[in-house]
Design a protein around this motif. Sequence first.
Motif, short mmCIF file in Angstrom:
data_model
loop_
_atom_site.label_atom_id
_atom_site.label_comp_id
_atom_site.label_asym_id
_atom_site.label_seq_id
_atom_site.Cartn_x
_atom_site.Cartn_y
_atom_site.Cartn_z
N ALA A 11 -4.53 18.51 92.60
CA ALA A 11 -4.03 19.76 92.01
C ALA A 11 -3.48 20.69 93.08
CB ALA A 11 -5.14 20.43 91.23
N LEU A 12 -4.14 20.77 94.22
CA LEU A 12 -3.65 21.62 95.31
C LEU A 12 -2.30 21.14 95.83
CD1 LEU A 12 -6.85 22.37 97.41
CD2 LEU A 12 -5.47 23.97 96.10
N ILE A 13 -2.15 19.84 96.00
CA ILE A 13 -0.88 19.30 96.47
C ILE A 13 0.23 19.61 95.48
CG2 ILE A 13 0.37 17.15 96.95
CD1 ILE A 13 -2.29 16.07 98.12
N GLY A 14 -0.03 19.38 94.20
CA GLY A 14 0.98 19.67 93.18
C GLY A 14 1.32 21.14 93.09
N GLY A 15 0.32 22.01 93.17
CA GLY A 15 0.57 23.45 93.10
C GLY A 15 1.33 23.97 94.30
N VAL A 16 0.98 23.48 95.48
CA VAL A 16 1.68 23.91 96.69
C VAL A 16 3.13 23.41 96.67
CG1 VAL A 16 1.77 23.60 99.19
CG2 VAL A 16 -0.38 24.19 98.09
N LEU A 17 3.35 22.19 96.22
CA LEU A 17 4.73 21.68 96.11
C LEU A 17 5.55 22.51 95.12
CD1 LEU A 17 4.27 17.80 96.20
CD2 LEU A 17 5.37 19.23 97.92
N ALA A 18 4.94 22.88 94.00
CA ALA A 18 5.64 23.71 93.01
C ALA A 18 5.93 25.09 93.57
CB ALA A 18 4.80 23.81 91.74
N LEU A 19 4.99 25.65 94.32
CA LEU A 19 5.19 26.97 94.93
C LEU A 19 6.30 26.92 95.98
CD1 LEU A 19 3.98 29.84 94.81
CD2 LEU A 19 2.51 29.16 96.69
N VAL A 20 6.30 25.90 96.80
CA VAL A 20 7.34 25.75 97.82
C VAL A 20 8.71 25.56 97.16
CG1 VAL A 20 8.19 24.17 99.62
CG2 VAL A 20 5.82 24.91 99.63
N ASP A 21 8.77 24.79 96.10
CA ASP A 21 10.04 24.59 95.39
C ASP A 21 10.53 25.89 94.79
OD1 ASP A 21 12.12 22.81 94.30
OD2 ASP A 21 11.23 23.36 92.37
N GLY A 22 9.63 26.68 94.23
CA GLY A 22 10.04 27.97 93.68
C GLY A 22 10.54 28.92 94.75
N ILE A 23 9.88 28.93 95.91
CA ILE A 23 10.33 29.80 97.01
C ILE A 23 11.69 29.34 97.52
CG2 ILE A 23 9.83 30.46 99.40
CD1 ILE A 23 6.84 30.44 98.57
N VAL A 90 5.60 14.73 89.53
CA VAL A 90 4.78 13.51 89.51
C VAL A 90 3.32 13.83 89.81
CG1 VAL A 90 4.36 11.33 90.72
CG2 VAL A 90 6.67 11.94 90.01
N VAL A 91 3.07 14.65 90.83
CA VAL A 91 1.68 14.95 91.21
C VAL A 91 0.96 15.74 90.13
CG1 VAL A 91 0.26 16.18 92.89
CG2 VAL A 91 2.16 14.77 93.67
N ILE A 92 1.63 16.73 89.55
CA ILE A 92 0.98 17.52 88.50
C ILE A 92 0.79 16.69 87.24
CG2 ILE A 92 1.27 19.52 86.98
CD1 ILE A 92 2.33 21.03 89.35
N ALA A 93 1.74 15.80 86.92
CA ALA A 93 1.56 14.92 85.76
C ALA A 93 0.39 13.96 85.97
CB ALA A 93 2.84 14.15 85.49
N VAL A 94 0.24 13.43 87.18
CA VAL A 94 -0.90 12.56 87.48
C VAL A 94 -2.20 13.35 87.37
CG1 VAL A 94 -2.04 11.32 89.37
CG2 VAL A 94 0.35 10.88 88.87
N TRP A 95 -2.20 14.59 87.86
CA TRP A 95 -3.41 15.42 87.75
C TRP A 95 -3.76 15.69 86.29
CZ3 TRP A 95 -4.20 20.46 85.89
CH2 TRP A 95 -5.47 20.96 86.16
N LEU A 96 -2.76 15.98 85.47
CA LEU A 96 -3.04 16.23 84.05
C LEU A 96 -3.60 15.00 83.35
CD1 LEU A 96 -0.01 18.46 83.04
CD2 LEU A 96 -2.42 19.08 82.97
N VAL A 97 -3.08 13.83 83.68
CA VAL A 97 -3.58 12.59 83.08
C VAL A 97 -5.02 12.34 83.52
CG1 VAL A 97 -3.32 10.08 83.13
CG2 VAL A 97 -1.34 11.52 82.73
#
Length: 109
Positions: A11-23, A90-97
């Motif tokens: 979850a941390l990896i997915g959230g940080v990637l999403a945050l970096v993409d937004g920035i 991909v990472v957030i979808a894997v976390w949700l599953v």
Amino acid sequence: MITLSWLLLIALIGGVLALVDGIWRLRARGGNTIVGVIEVIVAALFLLSLFIPAIPWGSVVLGVATLIALVVALFAGGRTGRGVTIAAIVVIAVWLVLVNRWLIIPGIN
């Protein structure tokens, strides 16, 4: 006390990637500033929900919202690279599953 687990790391990896993409979307010279702002806010709330239990929505709801924001950002285009966006999806979808126990992998969930 925070228990370090594989689900938390995913979850941390997915959230940080999403945050970096937004920035990166906010810093780009395209017309995706609204998508970038929404993506940063949702990703930051998702990361906070992993550590603070008083967030109004649970981490699963914010994970789904982050996933939706990432998919919208992927199709919105722009000058930012799509690699980070796809990796975060991909990472957030894997976390949700894994967190919903739709797939059980011993040692992870």
